[in-house]
Design an enzyme around this catalytic site. Sequence first.
Site, PDB file in Angstrom:
ATOM      1  N   GLU A   1      64.314  29.310 -63.988  1.00 12.94           N
ATOM      2  CA  GLU A   1      63.346  30.324 -64.417  1.00 12.94           C
ATOM      3  C   GLU A   1      62.065  29.751 -65.017  1.00 12.94           C
ATOM      4  O   GLU A   1      61.075  30.470 -65.149  1.00 12.94           O
ATOM      5  CB  GLU A   1      63.994  31.214 -65.487  1.00 12.94           C
TER       6      GLU A   1
ATOM      7  N   HIS B   1      56.090  17.676 -84.272  1.00 10.55           N
ATOM      8  CA  HIS B   1      55.878  18.782 -85.209  1.00 10.55           C
ATOM      9  C   HIS B   1      56.445  20.101 -84.685  1.00 10.55           C
ATOM     10  O   HIS B   1      57.309  20.697 -85.323  1.00 10.55           O
ATOM     11  CB  HIS B   1      54.380  18.925 -85.526  1.00 10.55           C
TER      12      HIS B   1
HETATM   13  O1  2HA Z   1      52.430  23.700 -89.513  1.00 11.42           O
HETATM   14  O2  2HA Z   1      54.553  25.213 -89.845  1.00 11.42           O
HETATM   15  O3  2HA Z   1      53.136  26.756 -92.259  1.00 11.42           O
HETATM   16  C1  2HA Z   1      52.652  24.202 -90.757  1.00 11.42           C
HETATM   17  C2  2HA Z   1      53.826  25.077 -90.793  1.00 11.42           C
HETATM   18  C3  2HA Z   1      54.085  25.805 -92.039  1.00 11.42           C
HETATM   19 ZN    ZN Z   2      54.374  23.711 -88.370  1.00 13.77          ZN
END
Ligand code: 2HA
Ligand code: ZN
Length: 270
Positions: free
Chosen positions: A169, A210
């Site tokens: 998908e 991140h």
């Molecule tokens: O990137 O994810 O606000 C910062 C966060 C928290």
């Molecule tokens: Zn973040």
Amino acid sequence: MKDILTAPFLIEMVRTATNMYAHGWDERNGGNISLMLSEDEVKEYGDVKRVLRTIPTGFSAPDLDGKYFLVTGTGKYFKNVQYAPDVNLGLVKLIDGGTNAQLLWGFTDGGKFTSEFPAHMMSHAARLKVNPANRVVMHCHPTNLLAMTYVHTLDEKAFTRTLWQMCTECIVVFPDGVNVLPWMLCGTNEIGEATAEKMKTARLVVWAQHGLYGAGVDLDEAFGLIETAEKAAEIYMKIAHLPLVNTITDEEMHLLEGRFGVKAREGYLS
Ligand code: 2HA
Ligand code: ZN
């Protein structure tokens, strides 16, 4: 005047934040959501002329002047949004070319919008140029996508192709692929500008080591994009260390394009 807590947009925002927390994408104060609203949507639920506070944004966004956003607060926990939406969320209107935000509702403890407000607003401006119906920008820390940025090349084409190959998908849900930013300092205008630039060509932007940004016409679309990419990354993290015996071929990807009426990002399939 109707109670804003009964507004469909507010109910959906609360449900989405709660759901994202439940998926483990938003530990502690991780993640943030912004939802663009029209004056017509807002005025049923509050006095749009009554300004509680004016908060400088630290950037300019002339294209968004006069626009309304329901947004999560800085330092606030997604876990808590459902119990105190008026503390953890705020409704703001951008004025003065986006350099100031008028608080119309929420952030009742004196708080303000997410530290990632620049990345959100700049991404909204970028996506609106691609699709005038875009309303949502969403950031979170999905576990497997994050893990993948430690062990997979960050080359956008390679990263996208790997995700497409992990579930049938994927190419249907995000034919535009995912763009990738290297590690950068978060919360800054610089990462905001870089994210917005990447948003010109894809609705998903990975922040290496991140998390992830997703954009969409509504909360469901942005959530669904992230959910699908994260599922693919989960499969990848389950198989990356094993000998690969089968995959989805480019020929099969072309069959999916035909069947579902989507067009893969130019140059990404052979
Ligand atoms: O990137 O994810 O606000 C910062 C966060 C928290
Ligand atoms: Zn973040």
